[in-house]
Design an enzyme around this catalytic site. Structure first.
Site, PDB file in Angstrom:
ATOM      1  CD  GLU A  54      -2.847  -1.279   2.335  1.00 25.74           C
ATOM      2  OE1 GLU A  54      -3.986  -1.725   2.201  1.00 25.74           O
ATOM      3  OE2 GLU A  54      -2.361  -1.005   3.452  1.00 25.74           O
ATOM      4  CG  MET A  82      -8.773  -5.029   9.054  1.00 27.56           C
ATOM      5  SD  MET A  82      -7.791  -6.538   8.875  1.00 27.56           S
ATOM      6  CE  MET A  82      -7.416  -6.928  10.576  1.00 27.56           C
ATOM      7  CD  GLU A  83      -5.303  -1.344   8.518  1.00 23.52           C
ATOM      8  OE1 GLU A  83      -5.918  -0.966   7.496  1.00 23.52           O
ATOM      9  OE2 GLU A  83      -5.027  -2.530   8.726  1.00 23.52           O
ATOM     10  N   GLY A 143     -12.428  -4.008   1.709  1.00 26.37           N
ATOM     11  CA  GLY A 143     -13.502  -4.845   1.186  1.00 26.37           C
ATOM     12  C   GLY A 143     -14.683  -3.953   0.834  1.00 26.37           C
ATOM     13  CG  ASP A 189     -11.708  -8.048  -0.291  1.00 23.82           C
ATOM     14  OD1 ASP A 189     -10.639  -7.494  -0.036  1.00 23.82           O
ATOM     15  OD2 ASP A 189     -12.661  -8.074   0.502  1.00 23.82           O
TER      16      ASP A 189
HETATM   17  N1  ADE Z   1      -8.931  -4.994   3.553  1.00 22.73           N
HETATM   18  C1  ADE Z   1      -9.139  -5.423   2.295  1.00 22.73           C
HETATM   19  N2  ADE Z   1     -10.196  -6.252   2.233  1.00 22.73           N
HETATM   20  C2  ADE Z   1     -10.670  -6.374   3.495  1.00 22.73           C
HETATM   21  C3  ADE Z   1     -11.728  -7.090   4.081  1.00 22.73           C
HETATM   22  N3  ADE Z   1     -12.518  -7.865   3.342  1.00 22.73           N
HETATM   23  N4  ADE Z   1     -11.929  -6.978   5.413  1.00 22.73           N
HETATM   24  C4  ADE Z   1     -11.122  -6.182   6.168  1.00 22.73           C
HETATM   25  N5  ADE Z   1     -10.099  -5.487   5.672  1.00 22.73           N
HETATM   26  C5  ADE Z   1      -9.869  -5.569   4.343  1.00 22.73           C
END
Ligand code: ADE
Length: 240
Positions: free
Chosen positions: A16, A184-185, A82, A208
């Site tokens: 990243e 997540m951040e 995501g 995703d």
């Molecule tokens: N970062 C990228 N895809 C993710 C997901 N599905 N869940 C949490 N963090 C992510």
């Protein structure tokens, strides 16, 4: 001469930030808490760039060190996420209007899910759900996204200490928080910035669909997604 404070950029993974780091000019690196802080100029703008590692605690530690040590005027969290909701597809960009820490749970005490408790010495503490992101910075990122890629989504980014690979969880985040992306951040960095009175922005490319396919899609699309955020950020930096 007025010396402008730098812009801080934080990504969780090497993929990243590596393209940003390889374009950073006059780089000096300092280490703190095992994290590397790369200072230099990108597109003529003073920047400090760090890779924090995944999750809220890693992100908050990195952001707090950056805030205290380098006094950035704006902290931008870049990376992948995501996608949540039928409108958000792999390869899309999402700019956060606000972040929610969806896994902060004191519902047993009667609080709405995600409500954080923020202490303010000398005045009342605060309950906060939506961690704000800078409107001006988001506006610039959206404008550049429009001109380079035809647009980006703008809305709530949900943050928690889990990689979400579950369609039901994604649906829940969409219904409960009107989320457009989960990662997540971002919410941890937004909280650190909020507590320090510094502006923040969160820019994510969708790697995703936060569903059963995510464990496979994530590594496949991460490189492409990171390239998109890098290109956009480089175009936006001189205007931030
Ligand atoms: N970062 C990228 N895809 C993710 C997901 N599905 N869940 C949490 N963090 C992510």
């Amino acid at each position: 001469m007025v010396v402008k404070r730098p812009i801080g950029i934080i990504g969780a993974m090497e993929s990243e930030v590596e393209a940003l780091l390889s374009n950073l000019q006059g780089t000096r690196v300092e280490e703190e808490a095992g994290l590397a802080f790369h200072r230099g100029t990108l597109e003529g703008v003073q920047c400090v760039i760090a890779e924090c590692g995944p999750g809220k605690v890693n992100a908050a530690v990195c952001a707090q060190i950056m805030l205290l040590k380098y006094k950035p005027r704006l902290v931008i969290n870049v990376g992948v996420a995501g996608g949540v909701g039928a409108q958000v597809h792999v390869g899309d960009l999402v700019v956060a209007a606000a972040c929610v820490q969806y896994d902060f749970d004191t519902t047993a005490m009667g609080d709405p899910l995600g409500t954080l408790f923020i202490r303010h010495h000398g005045r009342d503490s605060e309950d906060i759900l939506l961690l704000p992101c800078c409107e001006k910075a988001a506006g610039v990122l959206l404008e550049e996204a429009r001109s380079i890629y035809g647009g980006a989504h703008f809305g709530v980014v949900c943050t928690g200490d889990a990689f979400v690979a579950d369609r039901e969880k994604g649906r829940f985040l969409e219904e409960k928080f009107q989320a457009q992306a989960v990662e997540m951040e971002g919410g941890a960095i937004a909280q650190a910035c909020y507590m320090n009175g510094v502006r923040c922005a969160v820019l994510r490319a969708i790697s995703d669909g936060a569903n059963d396919d995510s464990p496979m899609d994530f590594p496949t699309f991460t490189k492409m997604a990171a390239e998109k955020t890098t290109k956009l950020l480089r175009a936006a930096l001189p205007r931030l």
